[in-house]
Design a protein around this motif. Structure first.
Motif, PDB file in Angstrom:
ATOM      1  N   SER A 365       0.793  -1.195  -0.040  1.00 20.13           N
ATOM      2  CA  SER A 365       0.145  -0.080   0.126  1.00 20.13           C
ATOM      3  C   SER A 365       0.844   1.203  -0.022  1.00 20.13           C
ATOM      4  O   SER A 365       0.530   2.199  -0.593  1.00 20.13           O
ATOM      5  N   GLU A 366       1.891   1.418   0.739  1.00 19.90           N
ATOM      6  CA  GLU A 366       2.668   2.445   0.821  1.00 19.90           C
ATOM      7  C   GLU A 366       4.015   2.619  -0.271  1.00 19.90           C
ATOM      8  O   GLU A 366       4.948   3.346  -0.161  1.00 19.90           O
ATOM      9  N   GLN A 367       4.175   1.358  -0.803  1.00 22.85           N
ATOM     10  CA  GLN A 367       5.028   1.182  -2.249  1.00 22.85           C
ATOM     11  C   GLN A 367       6.496   1.467  -1.496  1.00 22.85           C
ATOM     12  O   GLN A 367       7.565   2.029  -1.933  1.00 22.85           O
ATOM     13  N   VAL A 368       6.904   0.557  -0.306  1.00 23.84           N
ATOM     14  CA  VAL A 368       8.195   0.390   0.008  1.00 23.84           C
ATOM     15  C   VAL A 368       8.416  -0.862   0.352  1.00 23.84           C
ATOM     16  O   VAL A 368       7.491  -1.787   0.287  1.00 23.84           O
ATOM     17  N   PRO A 369       9.843  -1.204   0.461  1.00 21.06           N
ATOM     18  CA  PRO A 369      10.026  -2.619   0.483  1.00 21.06           C
ATOM     19  C   PRO A 369      10.179  -3.017   2.261  1.00 21.06           C
ATOM     20  O   PRO A 369       9.948  -2.064   2.998  1.00 21.06           O
ATOM     21  N   VAL A 370       9.784  -4.207   2.545  1.00 18.36           N
ATOM     22  CA  VAL A 370       9.842  -4.624   3.915  1.00 18.36           C
ATOM     23  C   VAL A 370      10.621  -5.880   4.096  1.00 18.36           C
ATOM     24  O   VAL A 370      10.630  -6.579   3.095  1.00 18.36           O
ATOM     25  N   PHE A 371      11.468  -5.858   5.122  1.00 19.23           N
ATOM     26  CA  PHE A 371      12.289  -6.882   5.484  1.00 19.23           C
ATOM     27  C   PHE A 371      11.861  -7.695   6.829  1.00 19.23           C
ATOM     28  O   PHE A 371      11.561  -6.688   7.768  1.00 19.23           O
ATOM     29  N   LEU A 372      11.376  -8.863   6.903  1.00 22.57           N
ATOM     30  CA  LEU A 372      10.792  -9.408   8.099  1.00 22.57           C
ATOM     31  C   LEU A 372      11.798 -10.410   8.738  1.00 22.57           C
ATOM     32  O   LEU A 372      12.248 -11.407   8.086  1.00 22.57           O
ATOM     33  N   TYR A 373      11.796 -10.501  10.082  1.00 28.84           N
ATOM     34  CA  TYR A 373      12.607 -11.256  10.714  1.00 28.84           C
ATOM     35  C   TYR A 373      12.132 -11.105  12.204  1.00 28.84           C
ATOM     36  O   TYR A 373      11.565 -10.428  12.706  1.00 28.84           O
ATOM     37  N   GLY A 374      12.485 -12.458  12.995  1.00 26.29           N
ATOM     38  CA  GLY A 374      12.107 -12.211  14.318  1.00 26.29           C
ATOM     39  C   GLY A 374      11.959 -13.661  15.131  1.00 26.29           C
ATOM     40  O   GLY A 374      12.549 -14.663  14.573  1.00 26.29           O
ATOM     41  N   HIS A 375      11.334 -13.652  15.987  1.00 27.05           N
ATOM     42  CA  HIS A 375      11.274 -14.782  16.981  1.00 27.05           C
ATOM     43  C   HIS A 375      10.099 -15.689  16.696  1.00 27.05           C
ATOM     44  O   HIS A 375       9.100 -15.573  17.479  1.00 27.05           O
ATOM     45  N   LEU A 376      10.112 -16.379  15.829  1.00 32.81           N
ATOM     46  CA  LEU A 376       8.722 -17.013  15.368  1.00 32.81           C
ATOM     47  C   LEU A 376       8.170 -17.733  16.247  1.00 32.81           C
ATOM     48  O   LEU A 376       6.855 -18.183  16.537  1.00 32.81           O
ATOM     49  N   GLY A 377       9.110 -18.782  17.201  1.00 26.94           N
ATOM     50  CA  GLY A 377       8.656 -19.478  18.228  1.00 26.94           C
ATOM     51  C   GLY A 377       7.710 -18.821  19.304  1.00 26.94           C
ATOM     52  O   GLY A 377       6.944 -19.238  20.162  1.00 26.94           O
ATOM     53  N   GLU A 378       7.878 -17.468  19.417  1.00 27.96           N
ATOM     54  CA  GLU A 378       7.074 -16.549  20.349  1.00 27.96           C
ATOM     55  C   GLU A 378       6.008 -15.676  19.576  1.00 27.96           C
ATOM     56  O   GLU A 378       5.427 -14.748  20.181  1.00 27.96           O
ATOM     57  N   GLY A 379       5.830 -15.804  18.310  1.00 26.28           N
ATOM     58  CA  GLY A 379       5.069 -14.827  17.642  1.00 26.28           C
ATOM     59  C   GLY A 379       5.500 -13.530  17.473  1.00 26.28           C
ATOM     60  O   GLY A 379       4.641 -12.547  17.246  1.00 26.28           O
ATOM     61  N   SER A 380       6.748 -13.294  17.710  1.00 23.44           N
ATOM     62  CA  SER A 380       7.389 -12.036  17.674  1.00 23.44           C
ATOM     63  C   SER A 380       8.329 -11.662  16.468  1.00 23.44           C
ATOM     64  O   SER A 380       9.084 -12.249  16.291  1.00 23.44           O
ATOM     65  N   LEU A 381       7.813 -10.678  15.776  1.00 21.80           N
ATOM     66  CA  LEU A 381       8.349 -10.188  14.746  1.00 21.80           C
ATOM     67  C   LEU A 381       8.897  -8.856  14.310  1.00 21.80           C
ATOM     68  O   LEU A 381       8.123  -7.868  15.182  1.00 21.80           O
ATOM     69  N   HIS A 382      10.090  -8.511  13.663  1.00 20.06           N
ATOM     70  CA  HIS A 382      10.632  -7.237  13.699  1.00 20.06           C
ATOM     71  C   HIS A 382      10.565  -6.945  12.189  1.00 20.06           C
ATOM     72  O   HIS A 382      11.183  -7.022  11.155  1.00 20.06           O
ATOM     73  N   PRO A 383       9.164  -6.067  11.645  1.00 19.27           N
ATOM     74  CA  PRO A 383       9.243  -5.674  10.463  1.00 19.27           C
ATOM     75  C   PRO A 383       9.961  -4.388  10.173  1.00 19.27           C
ATOM     76  O   PRO A 383       9.911  -3.515  10.913  1.00 19.27           O
ATOM     77  N   ASN A 384      10.709  -4.238   9.111  1.00 21.85           N
ATOM     78  CA  ASN A 384      11.592  -3.035   8.729  1.00 21.85           C
ATOM     79  C   ASN A 384      11.291  -2.744   7.401  1.00 21.85           C
ATOM     80  O   ASN A 384      11.258  -3.414   6.437  1.00 21.85           O
ATOM     81  N   TYR A 385      10.646  -1.378   7.285  1.00 17.04           N
ATOM     82  CA  TYR A 385      10.369  -0.849   6.129  1.00 17.04           C
ATOM     83  C   TYR A 385      11.315   0.337   5.432  1.00 17.04           C
ATOM     84  O   TYR A 385      11.694   1.281   6.274  1.00 17.04           O
ATOM     85  N   GLY A 386      11.606   0.154   4.195  1.00 17.09           N
ATOM     86  CA  GLY A 386      12.674   0.771   3.555  1.00 17.09           C
ATOM     87  C   GLY A 386      12.042   2.299   3.213  1.00 17.09           C
ATOM     88  O   GLY A 386      11.757   2.528   1.977  1.00 17.09           O
ATOM     89  N   VAL A 387      12.155   3.109   4.242  1.00 13.21           N
ATOM     90  CA  VAL A 387      11.359   4.210   4.418  1.00 13.21           C
ATOM     91  C   VAL A 387      12.192   5.395   5.491  1.00 13.21           C
ATOM     92  O   VAL A 387      12.433   4.823   6.337  1.00 13.21           O
ATOM     93  N   ASP A 388      12.180   6.491   4.938  1.00 13.93           N
ATOM     94  CA  ASP A 388      13.076   7.412   5.651  1.00 13.93           C
ATOM     95  C   ASP A 388      12.160   7.540   7.217  1.00 13.93           C
ATOM     96  O   ASP A 388      10.890   7.869   7.190  1.00 13.93           O
ATOM     97  N   ALA A 389      12.850   7.360   8.346  1.00 17.94           N
ATOM     98  CA  ALA A 389      12.167   7.185   9.610  1.00 17.94           C
ATOM     99  C   ALA A 389      11.383   8.311  10.177  1.00 17.94           C
ATOM    100  O   ALA A 389      10.587   8.515  10.969  1.00 17.94           O
ATOM    101  N   THR A 390      11.906   9.581   9.542  1.00 18.49           N
ATOM    102  CA  THR A 390      11.463  10.936   9.989  1.00 18.49           C
ATOM    103  C   THR A 390      10.197  11.488   9.125  1.00 18.49           C
ATOM    104  O   THR A 390       9.843  12.313   9.476  1.00 18.49           O
ATOM    105  N   THR A 391       9.763  10.655   8.044  1.00 19.18           N
ATOM    106  CA  THR A 391       8.617  11.236   7.123  1.00 19.18           C
ATOM    107  C   THR A 391       7.201  10.885   7.697  1.00 19.18           C
ATOM    108  O   THR A 391       7.026   9.779   8.369  1.00 19.18           O
ATOM    109  N   PRO A 392       6.264  11.661   7.208  1.00 25.17           N
ATOM    110  CA  PRO A 392       4.727  11.281   7.570  1.00 25.17           C
ATOM    111  C   PRO A 392       4.387   9.744   7.213  1.00 25.17           C
ATOM    112  O   PRO A 392       3.732   9.056   7.684  1.00 25.17           O
ATOM    113  N   LYS A 393       5.078   9.360   5.803  1.00 26.30           N
ATOM    114  CA  LYS A 393       4.653   7.995   5.455  1.00 26.30           C
ATOM    115  C   LYS A 393       5.458   6.974   6.568  1.00 26.30           C
ATOM    116  O   LYS A 393       4.554   5.973   6.802  1.00 26.30           O
TER     117      LYS A 393
END
Length: 484
Positions: A365-393
């Motif tokens: 929807s936001e037209q950005v790449p996403v990288f997912l990793y995390g602690h699957l056994g606990e249902g805990s994920l770290h989604p990382n989106y390739g967008v400037d962290a300071t923007t409204p997006k």
């Protein structure tokens, strides 16, 4: 916060240096390392103080009350949501030198340490005793025990062992009032009212400043193997995680996941270490000895039958080698895409596949790449989106990610904490009544609001009652300890 005029800053710095016995850093060029954490946020501290001892911490807190100066305790500065970022004009309390390994009782399974001891150094100190501190964050080469306590940190092996909360016996701390407290006990059982230690753990330095921590220890397994398994495209992750979690006689300590983009970035950083072109499952097998480990690896191959990955698995004979590699995921992405939206959510394990679908839909929807990793056994994920962290997006993406986790019965933070970035969303999860209860605890422990202000607690919906500056007690700095 209003920035001080240069003359006011100099006067306050001189007052600070004349009050504490520890080293005071005032040179702006030397304060740069203290100005930020591992997020994109930063501040401009007035000074940094390395307290001489716990009496000096008491003195510092009383000075901060008199001068209404914010204090921010800091260990390794590895927080990801702004927890250790200093407000402008604040004083950083630098505990990096408080790395003492004070006492260990291997039979009693506890160790007493300074809050600045780094996780990896603690592991090395404990190895000769056949013990270890289990809730090791991915940042274990730099993160400190004081920071673990502040955020209730956890890591890859928390699948089996849980988070920091379950591995702390006692914390000695100085509250925002200047009072010293000892929270918790080394006894096996205790029933003396509400557990104040558990309230302190995860409070992000907003209730008190930890000066000593007594941690629980576990027996060090004889053998620890890391296992990397390529995952076919479209593998349902929730059933796989649940099968591995309940498969008998494997004793998995970790069940981790890297999607294909994340695995590729990490593999390119360390050529030849990881399979390429596929998503990866990362596991840890604990065993008593080499023969036991071989039997468990055979059982693991059987458990992985539904995904056909057991025969293609790569085994790291030392699991720590794999976890050190996996711990670089965040830095590898930072190097690849710069500061970005780096989140930390969790859902019940059975909802993991739905969460991943939602997280990828947000990226489309936001037209950005996403990288997912995390602690699957606990249902805990770290989604990382390739967008400037300071923007409204970036703000839209963060809000959508946190909302997706809550809708699926999850949480906005599995292990990183709230800090600055998630502060506006906390009431959505806890509710206003619980938030007001937290504020009441904060007022009791830190009536002047000097400890790590602007973190964790959402802004109050009504103006705070006007009050005159508090005067610190006249008791000597080494005043008595209260036990709770």
């Amino acid at each position: 916060m209003t920035r001080l005029r240069p003359s006011d800053s100099r006067a306050k710095s001189r007052s600070l240096a004349a009050t504490v016995r520890g080293h005071v850093t005032e040179d702006p060029s030397h304060l740069t390392p203290f100005a930020h954490d591992a997020s994109h946020l930063s501040g401009q501290p007035l000074a940094a103080v390395a307290p001489a001892d716990s009496d000096d911490v008491v003195t510092l807190v009383r000075w901060a009350r008199r001068t209404r100066t914010p204090l921010v305790a800091r260990g390794g500065g590895t927080s990801l949501d702004g927890e250790s970022v200093p407000p402008d004009g604040s004083v950083v309390v630098d505990f990096s030198g408080w790395s003492q390994f004070l006492e260990v009782d291997p039979e009693g399974a506890w160790a007493r340490v300074g809050p600045g001891i780094v996780n990896r150094e603690l592991a090395r100190a404990l190895r000769p005793y056949g013990r270890f501190f289990p809730p090791n964050p991915g940042s274990w080469t730099a993160s400190t025990i004081g920071g673990n306590v502040a955020t209730n940190a956890s890591g890859m092996r928390s699948f089996r062992y849980g988070s920091t909360r379950g591995w702390v016996h006692e914390v000695e701390a100085v509250l925002g009032t200047g009072a010293r407290v000892r929270l918790g006990s080394r006894v096996a059982k205790r029933s003396v009212g509400p557990d104040l230690l558990q309230m302190f753990i995860g409070s992000e330095g907003t209730l008190g400043i930890a000066t000593e921590v007594t941690v629980r220890l576990a027996p060090l397994p004889g053998v620890r193997h890391g296992v990397v398994v390529p995952l076919p495209d479209g593998t349902p992750l929730a059933p796989l995680a649940q099968r591995l979690a309940h498969f008998p006689r494997i004793d998995l300590a970790a069940i981790e996941y890297l999607d294909q983009p994340s695995a590729t970035v990490l593999a390119e950083r360390h050529p030849g270490k990881l399979p390429t072109g596929t998503a990866l499952l990362l596991l840890e097998v604990e065993a008593a000895d080499a023969d036991d480990a071989e039997r468990k690896l055979e059982r693991l191959t059987e458990a992985l039958g539904p995904v056909g990955g057991g025969e293609e698995a790569t085994v790291f004979r030392d699991a720590d080698e794999l976890w050190t590699l996996r711990g670089e995921s965040g830095d590898a992405l930072l190097q690849r895409i710069g500061y970005h939206v780096r989140e930390d959510v969790a859902v019940p394990v059975g909802e993991v596949d739905r969460l991943i679908a939602e997280l990828r839909a947000i990226a489309r929807s936001e037209q950005v790449p996403v990288f997912l990793y995390g602690h699957l056994g606990e249902g805990s994920l770290h989604p990382n989106y390739g967008v400037d962290a300071t923007t409204p997006k970036a703000e839209r993406i963060r809000a959508a990610v946190l909302r997706a986790a809550r809708v699926l019965g999850g949480t906005i933070s599995a292990e990183h904490g709230i800090g600055v970035l998630k502060r506006p969303f906390l009431a959505d999860e806890l509710g206003e009544a619980a938030i007001e209860l937290l504020r009441a605890v904060k007022r009791a422990c830190d009536p002047d609001g000097i400890l790590n202000p602007g973190k964790l607690y959402p802004p109050s919906p009504r103006p705070a009652r006007a009050r005159s500056p508090s005067r610190s007690p006249s008791a000597p700095a080494g005043g008595g300890t209260r036990t709770a």
